[in-house]
Scaffold this active site. Structure first.
Site, PDB file in Angstrom:
ATOM      1  N   ASP A  10      25.123  23.537   3.523  1.00 43.98           N
ATOM      2  CA  ASP A  10      24.104  22.895   2.697  1.00 43.98           C
ATOM      3  C   ASP A  10      23.501  21.761   3.508  1.00 43.98           C
ATOM      4  O   ASP A  10      24.159  21.188   4.389  1.00 43.98           O
ATOM      5  CB  ASP A  10      24.695  22.320   1.403  1.00 43.98           C
ATOM      6  N   CYS A  59       6.733  34.418   5.073  1.00 41.66           N
ATOM      7  CA  CYS A  59       6.734  33.742   3.770  1.00 41.66           C
ATOM      8  C   CYS A  59       5.328  33.692   3.177  1.00 41.66           C
ATOM      9  O   CYS A  59       4.330  33.846   3.891  1.00 41.66           O
ATOM     10  CB  CYS A  59       7.318  32.336   3.898  1.00 41.66           C
ATOM     11  N   GLY A 103      33.599  15.526   6.537  1.00 38.28           N
ATOM     12  CA  GLY A 103      33.635  14.414   7.470  1.00 38.28           C
ATOM     13  C   GLY A 103      32.854  14.610   8.741  1.00 38.28           C
ATOM     14  O   GLY A 103      32.982  13.803   9.677  1.00 38.28           O
ATOM     15  N   HIS A 155       7.933  26.937   2.767  1.00 36.48           N
ATOM     16  CA  HIS A 155       8.071  27.575   4.077  1.00 36.48           C
ATOM     17  C   HIS A 155       9.435  27.280   4.698  1.00 36.48           C
ATOM     18  O   HIS A 155      10.104  28.179   5.217  1.00 36.48           O
ATOM     19  CB  HIS A 155       6.966  27.111   5.029  1.00 36.48           C
ATOM     20  N   GLY A 205      30.810  13.910  -5.236  1.00 30.89           N
ATOM     21  CA  GLY A 205      30.284  12.554  -5.352  1.00 30.89           C
ATOM     22  C   GLY A 205      30.872  11.577  -4.364  1.00 30.89           C
ATOM     23  O   GLY A 205      30.401  10.456  -4.234  1.00 30.89           O
TER      24      GLY A 205
END
Length: 380
Positions: free
Chosen positions: A271, A311, A221, A340, A95
């Site tokens: 991510d 896909c 960072g 996709h 967070g």
């Protein structure tokens, strides 16, 4: 018996590694890309379809979930996995980034950060202990330590102070996690290296984190506007400062060519909101680079989004149809584009893992970068 957390490296090629993280909710193949499920959903996707794309793990967000529907409610409803219908590992970020970037009237001190919600202006405080408590209530599999993020353009004095505070918060995060009873017995906790682009600050941060001891280590960072060249310059030394036998996670990255370059420099986990956000705004990723399906030139294009993609979207629908959906603001357009893009990212990770295992990463990476600059034409 499945271990709480076990990371093995199966093969290396230069600094790059491929292997697996084994946890009670499943195995995570590395290098791994984690789709972002900020508010208990990977936007425009059902959990089963996210899994079908090749994702072994997703990311949830402490800040957003503590505000709505609240971590306490999620806990009462059986935890985040049951709540959203995802039965594999979930990593929750602490967070800290959202507190700094989304909140008004933020006040930082040694205890933590006091802020007003971007939703309704209500006042909240997140400390290292509260961040870990929220992640425990959510039932996170990989918990992130709470840290203080400052821009890479800050003065060195500001960067050094934020790094030092982040290390004190890392110790408190570790202590709070260890006091988590049953959750601590099955989950893992990662520390976050800070220090902006400064090699000495990064080294000091890595030393402090290693002394505390974590299951994995994130490079924090970065991807905050410094540009790819500066980011790669930092990654030329930052991962090497972290324990070689633990996974290394580059937070918030990134574009496909960012990921390829970071894997070459020893990063194991990623991510980013880019594949899902781009899917909702009409951008598709292809082997020849991103394309904007809002462009009129796709109005009668009967080729797939990416001729090289296997896909379900590319096997069924044309660019012309998806162009129509996007231009008409039909929700199916966002759904197909997102599906996709997630398949594209997971296929890239699979290709990287295979290239490392075969010790041909340099050839693959150079070929990928060359092709990524040239958009494929229909039928190619």
């Amino acid at each position: 018996m499945t271990p709480r957390f076990d990371f093995t490296i199966a093969a290396t090629d230069g600094k790059a590694r491929t292997g697996a993280i084994r946890m009670q909710r499943g195995e995570i193949r590395t290098p791994a890309f984690m789709p972002v499920g900020t508010a208990a959903t990977v936007k425009a996707m059902k959990p089963g379809d996210v899994r079908a794309s090749g994702a072994d793990i997703i990311l949830g967000n402490t800040y957003h979930l503590m505000l709505r529907p609240t971590a306490e409610r999620v806990a009462r409803l059986g935890g985040l996995h049951a709540f959203m219908g995802w039965d594999r590992p979930i990593l929750t970020d602490s967070g800290g980034y959202q507190v700094m970037s989304l909140s008004d009237l933020t006040k930082r001190d040694e205890n933590g950060v006091t802020f007003r919600s971007h939703l309704d202006g209500s006042k909240h405080t997140i400390s290292p202990e509260r961040s870990i408590e929220i992640q425990r209530l959510l039932g996170s599999d990989i918990v992130m330590a709470f840290d203080e993020l400052v821009p890479t353009t800050s003065t060195r004095e500001v960067q050094a102070a934020a790094m030092a505070r982040s290390m004190r918060w890392a110790r408190r995060s570790r202590d709070a996690f260890d006091g988590g009873g049953e959750h601590a017995a099955r989950a893992a906790i990662f520390g976050i290296q800070q220090g902006a682009l400064d090699q000495r600050l990064r080294a000091e941060s890595a030393s402090d984190l290693t002394a505390i001891g974590f299951d994995g280590y994130a490079v924090g960072g970065l991807a905050v506007g410094e540009g790819q060249e500066a980011m790669f310059g930092c990654l030329d030394f930052a991962p090497d400062q972290l324990p070689a036998d633990k996974p290394r996670y580059l937070m918030g990255v990134g574009k496909p060519d960012d990921i390829v370059g970071a894997v070459e420099r020893g990063i194991d986990m990623f991510d980013c909101v880019l594949p899902t956000r781009s899917g909702r705004t009409g951008q598709a990723f292809t082997r020849g680079g991103p394309i904007n399906l809002r462009n009129a030139r796709f109005g009668e294009d009967q080729g797939p989004l990416d001729p090289a993609c296997a896909c379900p979207v590319c096997g069924t629908w044309t660019r012309a149809y998806i162009h129509h959906l996007v231009r008409s603001d039909e929700m199916l357009g966002a759904m197909l584009m997102t599906e996709h893009n997630l398949y594209f990212y997971q296929a890239l990770m699979a290709d990287l893992r295979a290239a490392i295992a075969d010790r041909r990463l340099s050839v693959f990476a150079n070929g990928f970068r060359e092709a990524y600059r040239k958009e494929p034409k229909s039928g190619e």
